[in-house]
Design an enzyme around this catalytic site. Sequence first.
Site, short mmCIF file in Angstrom:
data_model
loop_
_atom_site.label_atom_id
_atom_site.label_comp_id
_atom_site.label_asym_id
_atom_site.label_seq_id
_atom_site.Cartn_x
_atom_site.Cartn_y
_atom_site.Cartn_z
CG MET A 93 -1.89 -1.21 1.23
SD MET A 93 -2.87 -1.35 -0.27
CE MET A 93 -4.04 -0.05 0.02
NE ARG A 94 5.18 3.98 1.39
CZ ARG A 94 5.08 5.25 1.80
NH1 ARG A 94 4.10 5.61 2.61
NH2 ARG A 94 5.97 6.16 1.43
CG ASN A 110 0.11 -3.69 -8.30
OD1 ASN A 110 0.18 -4.18 -7.17
ND2 ASN A 110 -0.83 -2.81 -8.62
CG HIS A 112 -6.04 -2.56 -9.48
ND1 HIS A 112 -5.89 -1.74 -8.37
CD2 HIS A 112 -7.21 -2.21 -10.06
CE1 HIS A 112 -6.93 -0.93 -8.30
NE2 HIS A 112 -7.74 -1.19 -9.32
CD GLN A 174 -7.79 -11.63 -1.55
OE1 GLN A 174 -7.84 -12.48 -0.67
NE2 GLN A 174 -6.83 -10.73 -1.62
C1 GRF Z 1 -5.48 -7.85 -3.13
O1 GRF Z 1 -6.86 -7.75 -3.20
C2 GRF Z 1 -4.84 -7.15 -4.28
O2 GRF Z 1 -5.62 -7.14 -5.42
C3 GRF Z 1 -4.65 -5.74 -3.77
O3 GRF Z 1 -4.38 -5.89 -2.40
C4 GRF Z 1 -4.93 -7.11 -1.92
C5 GRF Z 1 -3.84 -7.85 -1.23
O4 GRF Z 1 -4.30 -9.01 -0.58
N1 GRF Z 1 -3.59 -5.10 -4.50
P1 GRF Z 1 -3.28 -10.02 0.08
O5 GRF Z 1 -2.43 -9.24 1.08
O6 GRF Z 1 -2.45 -10.62 -1.01
O7 GRF Z 1 -4.12 -11.04 0.78
#
Ligand code: GRF
EC number: 2.1.2.2
Length: 204
Positions: A93-94, A110, A112, A174
């Site tokens: 988250m950066r 990445n 998303h 997910q």
């Molecule tokens: C995921 O939903 C991904 O798409 C987003 O952040 C979340 C990370 O989940 N970028 P995790 O930490 O891999 O469980």
Amino acid sequence: MGNELKIGVLISGSGSNLQSIMDACAKGTINGRVVCVISNKADAFGLERARKAGIPALHLDHRAYTGREAYDEALVATLREFDVDLVVLAGFMRIITSVLLDAFPMRVMNIHPALLPAFPGLHAQRQALEYGAKVAGCTVHFVDCGTDTGPIIIQAAVPILAGDTEESLCARIQKEEHRIYPEAVRLFSEGLLQVDGRVVTVSA
Ligand code: GRF
């Protein structure tokens, strides 16, 4: 194994995507190994997952640096220490800067939780629900200097169902994330991804 890809994973939270990549490496699906996991948050559960797998798990606190560039310099130095070939952002988250991107050109991926270019940025699943979209999904892409704008490697779609909440939609997405992220890393590890401008193709 020869020519094994050395993967560095950056996280901030649960690390379920990290887990899916570690599992694919352990199974031999990916010809590679996660050589280090770095979190900007000390309590990220992904650090536990890494330690359990015997992988170096490091906390690099962004608040200890003067700015984004200085933080990214520290990330680059650490990733280089582990001789990383591919940087995988998995719930990191950066906002990253050109300091990291220039150090690993077309070597930062990445995931998303939306079908880009729809719904970039934070709370993508909530954005899709509020927009009234009927289909959602996830995207693995190479990172460029924009927010969720880099060349797309793989996408997967899921339906948005009547009565969906942010949580139920997140869970459905997910499941697909855990399938396509290891697959993208596998394709990279086998040298099968070609990037031409925005367009990524998979060689046969
Ligand atoms: C995921 O939903 C991904 O798409 C987003 O952040 C979340 C990370 O989940 N970028 P995790 O930490 O891999 O469980």
